[in-house]
Design a protein around this motif. Sequence first.
Motif, PDB file in Angstrom:
ATOM      1  N   ALA A 274       0.849  -1.189   0.000  1.00  0.00           N
ATOM      2  CA  ALA A 274       0.000   0.000   0.000  1.00  0.00           C
ATOM      3  C   ALA A 274       0.890   1.246   0.000  1.00  0.00           C
ATOM      4  CB  ALA A 274      -0.899   0.002   1.219  1.00  0.00           C
ATOM      5  N   THR A 275       0.389   2.291  -0.600  1.00  0.00           N
ATOM      6  CA  THR A 275       1.134   3.530  -0.706  1.00  0.00           C
ATOM      7  C   THR A 275       0.503   4.589   0.181  1.00  0.00           C
ATOM      8  OG1 THR A 275       1.200   2.973  -3.051  1.00  0.00           O
ATOM      9  CG2 THR A 275       2.276   4.965  -2.396  1.00  0.00           C
ATOM     10  N   PHE A 276       1.339   5.348   0.841  1.00  0.00           N
ATOM     11  CA  PHE A 276       0.874   6.461   1.661  1.00  0.00           C
ATOM     12  C   PHE A 276       0.726   7.665   0.748  1.00  0.00           C
ATOM     13  CE2 PHE A 276       1.226   9.202   5.531  1.00  0.00           C
ATOM     14  CZ  PHE A 276       0.222   8.563   6.234  1.00  0.00           C
ATOM     15  N   THR A 277      -0.480   8.157   0.565  1.00  0.00           N
ATOM     16  CA  THR A 277      -0.731   9.210  -0.417  1.00  0.00           C
ATOM     17  C   THR A 277      -1.044  10.543   0.252  1.00  0.00           C
ATOM     18  OG1 THR A 277      -3.094   8.745  -0.481  1.00  0.00           O
ATOM     19  CG2 THR A 277      -1.693   7.517  -2.021  1.00  0.00           C
ATOM     20  N   SER A 278      -1.110  11.584  -0.576  1.00  0.00           N
ATOM     21  CA  SER A 278      -1.437  12.906  -0.055  1.00  0.00           C
ATOM     22  C   SER A 278      -2.828  12.927   0.554  1.00  0.00           C
ATOM     23  CB  SER A 278      -1.306  13.969  -1.150  1.00  0.00           C
ATOM     24  OG  SER A 278      -2.265  13.778  -2.164  1.00  0.00           O
ATOM     25  N   GLU A 279      -3.738  12.125   0.024  1.00  0.00           N
ATOM     26  CA  GLU A 279      -5.089  12.082   0.589  1.00  0.00           C
ATOM     27  C   GLU A 279      -5.058  11.577   2.027  1.00  0.00           C
ATOM     28  OE1 GLU A 279      -4.404  10.671  -2.495  1.00  0.00           O
ATOM     29  OE2 GLU A 279      -5.208  12.382  -3.615  1.00  0.00           O
TER      30      GLU A 279
ATOM     31  N   ARG B 185       8.076  12.944  -3.966  1.00  0.00           N
ATOM     32  CA  ARG B 185       7.255  13.973  -4.614  1.00  0.00           C
ATOM     33  C   ARG B 185       6.056  13.365  -5.353  1.00  0.00           C
ATOM     34  NH1 ARG B 185      10.135  18.916  -7.692  1.00  0.00           N
ATOM     35  NH2 ARG B 185       8.272  20.109  -8.044  1.00  0.00           N
ATOM     36  N   ALA B 186       6.207  12.186  -5.890  1.00  0.00           N
ATOM     37  CA  ALA B 186       5.129  11.531  -6.636  1.00  0.00           C
ATOM     38  C   ALA B 186       3.934  11.172  -5.754  1.00  0.00           C
ATOM     39  CB  ALA B 186       5.670  10.271  -7.311  1.00  0.00           C
ATOM     40  N   HIS B 187       4.112  11.155  -4.444  1.00  0.00           N
ATOM     41  CA  HIS B 187       3.039  10.734  -3.535  1.00  0.00           C
ATOM     42  C   HIS B 187       2.359  11.894  -2.811  1.00  0.00           C
ATOM     43  CE1 HIS B 187       3.918   6.437  -3.864  1.00  0.00           C
ATOM     44  NE2 HIS B 187       5.176   6.816  -3.966  1.00  0.00           N
TER      45      HIS B 187
ATOM     46  N   GLY C 260       0.898  14.906  -4.358  1.00  0.00           N
ATOM     47  CA  GLY C 260      -0.083  15.601  -5.187  1.00  0.00           C
ATOM     48  C   GLY C 260      -0.784  16.810  -4.601  1.00  0.00           C
ATOM     49  N   ASP C 261      -2.036  16.615  -4.150  1.00  0.00           N
ATOM     50  CA  ASP C 261      -2.867  17.714  -3.649  1.00  0.00           C
ATOM     51  C   ASP C 261      -2.255  18.403  -2.437  1.00  0.00           C
ATOM     52  OD1 ASP C 261      -4.742  17.240  -5.619  1.00  0.00           O
ATOM     53  OD2 ASP C 261      -5.973  15.948  -4.351  1.00  0.00           O
ATOM     54  N   LEU C 262      -1.596  17.661  -1.613  1.00  0.00           N
ATOM     55  CA  LEU C 262      -0.960  18.249  -0.429  1.00  0.00           C
ATOM     56  C   LEU C 262       0.089  19.270  -0.840  1.00  0.00           C
ATOM     57  CD1 LEU C 262      -0.575  18.289   2.643  1.00  0.00           C
ATOM     58  CD2 LEU C 262       1.111  16.475   2.345  1.00  0.00           C
ATOM     59  N   ARG C 263       0.850  18.962  -1.854  1.00  0.00           N
ATOM     60  CA  ARG C 263       1.908  19.882  -2.319  1.00  0.00           C
ATOM     61  C   ARG C 263       1.325  21.224  -2.741  1.00  0.00           C
ATOM     62  NH1 ARG C 263       5.068  19.889  -7.625  1.00  0.00           N
ATOM     63  NH2 ARG C 263       6.759  21.302  -7.131  1.00  0.00           N
ATOM     64  N   ARG C 264       0.189  21.196  -3.389  1.00  0.00           N
ATOM     65  CA  ARG C 264      -0.436  22.443  -3.844  1.00  0.00           C
ATOM     66  C   ARG C 264      -1.011  23.267  -2.699  1.00  0.00           C
ATOM     67  NH1 ARG C 264      -1.274  18.828  -7.918  1.00  0.00           N
ATOM     68  NH2 ARG C 264      -3.228  18.021  -7.125  1.00  0.00           N
ATOM     69  N   SER C 265      -1.232  22.660  -1.552  1.00  0.00           N
ATOM     70  CA  SER C 265      -1.848  23.386  -0.434  1.00  0.00           C
ATOM     71  C   SER C 265      -0.830  24.023   0.517  1.00  0.00           C
ATOM     72  CB  SER C 265      -2.758  22.448   0.358  1.00  0.00           C
ATOM     73  OG  SER C 265      -1.998  21.488   1.064  1.00  0.00           O
ATOM     74  N   ILE C 266       0.420  23.600   0.468  1.00  0.00           N
ATOM     75  CA  ILE C 266       1.416  24.048   1.444  1.00  0.00           C
ATOM     76  C   ILE C 266       1.753  25.530   1.298  1.00  0.00           C
ATOM     77  CG2 ILE C 266       3.810  23.755   2.224  1.00  0.00           C
ATOM     78  CD1 ILE C 266       1.950  21.526   3.187  1.00  0.00           C
ATOM     79  N   LEU C 267       2.060  25.990   0.089  1.00  0.00           N
ATOM     80  CA  LEU C 267       2.430  27.396  -0.096  1.00  0.00           C
ATOM     81  C   LEU C 267       1.282  28.341   0.282  1.00  0.00           C
ATOM     82  CD1 LEU C 267       4.773  29.244  -0.917  1.00  0.00           C
ATOM     83  CD2 LEU C 267       3.837  29.217  -3.231  1.00  0.00           C
TER      84      LEU C 267
ATOM     85  N   ALA D 118      12.002  20.082   1.058  1.00  0.00           N
ATOM     86  CA  ALA D 118      12.174  18.662   0.761  1.00  0.00           C
ATOM     87  C   ALA D 118      11.650  18.298  -0.622  1.00  0.00           C
ATOM     88  CB  ALA D 118      11.468  17.817   1.825  1.00  0.00           C
ATOM     89  N   TRP D 119      10.610  18.980  -1.059  1.00  0.00           N
ATOM     90  CA  TRP D 119       9.997  18.666  -2.347  1.00  0.00           C
ATOM     91  C   TRP D 119      10.579  19.486  -3.503  1.00  0.00           C
ATOM     92  CZ3 TRP D 119       4.641  19.283   0.284  1.00  0.00           C
ATOM     93  CH2 TRP D 119       4.416  18.186   1.131  1.00  0.00           C
ATOM     94  N   GLY D 120      11.627  20.240  -3.232  1.00  0.00           N
ATOM     95  CA  GLY D 120      12.294  20.978  -4.296  1.00  0.00           C
ATOM     96  C   GLY D 120      11.619  22.270  -4.703  1.00  0.00           C
ATOM     97  N   ASP D 121      10.774  22.813  -3.847  1.00  0.00           N
ATOM     98  CA  ASP D 121      10.064  24.057  -4.157  1.00  0.00           C
ATOM     99  C   ASP D 121      10.775  25.277  -3.562  1.00  0.00           C
ATOM    100  OD1 ASP D 121       8.046  22.845  -5.647  1.00  0.00           O
ATOM    101  OD2 ASP D 121       6.888  22.362  -3.859  1.00  0.00           O
ATOM    102  N   VAL D 122      12.087  25.278  -3.647  1.00  0.00           N
ATOM    103  CA  VAL D 122      12.898  26.348  -3.067  1.00  0.00           C
ATOM    104  C   VAL D 122      12.572  27.689  -3.713  1.00  0.00           C
ATOM    105  CG1 VAL D 122      15.251  27.152  -2.683  1.00  0.00           C
ATOM    106  CG2 VAL D 122      14.711  24.720  -2.449  1.00  0.00           C
TER     107      VAL D 122
END
Length: 108
Positions: free
Chosen positions: A1-6, A33-35, A37-44, A68-72
């Motif tokens: 099983a994969t731990f996802t942004s959801e 980074r591939a896991h 998704g939606d969480l990455r868009r909500s952080i900034l 960590a996700w390269g969004d420097v």
Amino acid sequence: ATFTSEAIIDLLAACPSEASRAAILGLAAELPRAHIGDLRRSILPELRNLPNTAEPISYAPLVKCLLAWGDVAKLVDLLVEWLTEPLGGAPAKTKRGRKVTSTAHHTL
């Protein structure tokens, strides 16, 4: 099983305390980074909307995720914006030509 942004988003909703959020976001920062998704868009946006009185426990995990996700570049754009707005400067333009705007004012 994969731990996802959801799953991370569900955990954040179920655990509203700052300490819990910090721990969950610390875990999220370790995910590939591939896991994220939606969480990455909500952080900034979440970081941008923190009040200028926010404690490190509120913003440090968000910054850690971005790094960590390269969004420097996104983080640097936000920091430049926070530094120039109190000086009466216009919103900063990035190298890509887009405007960076904010609804909150922060002090560092």
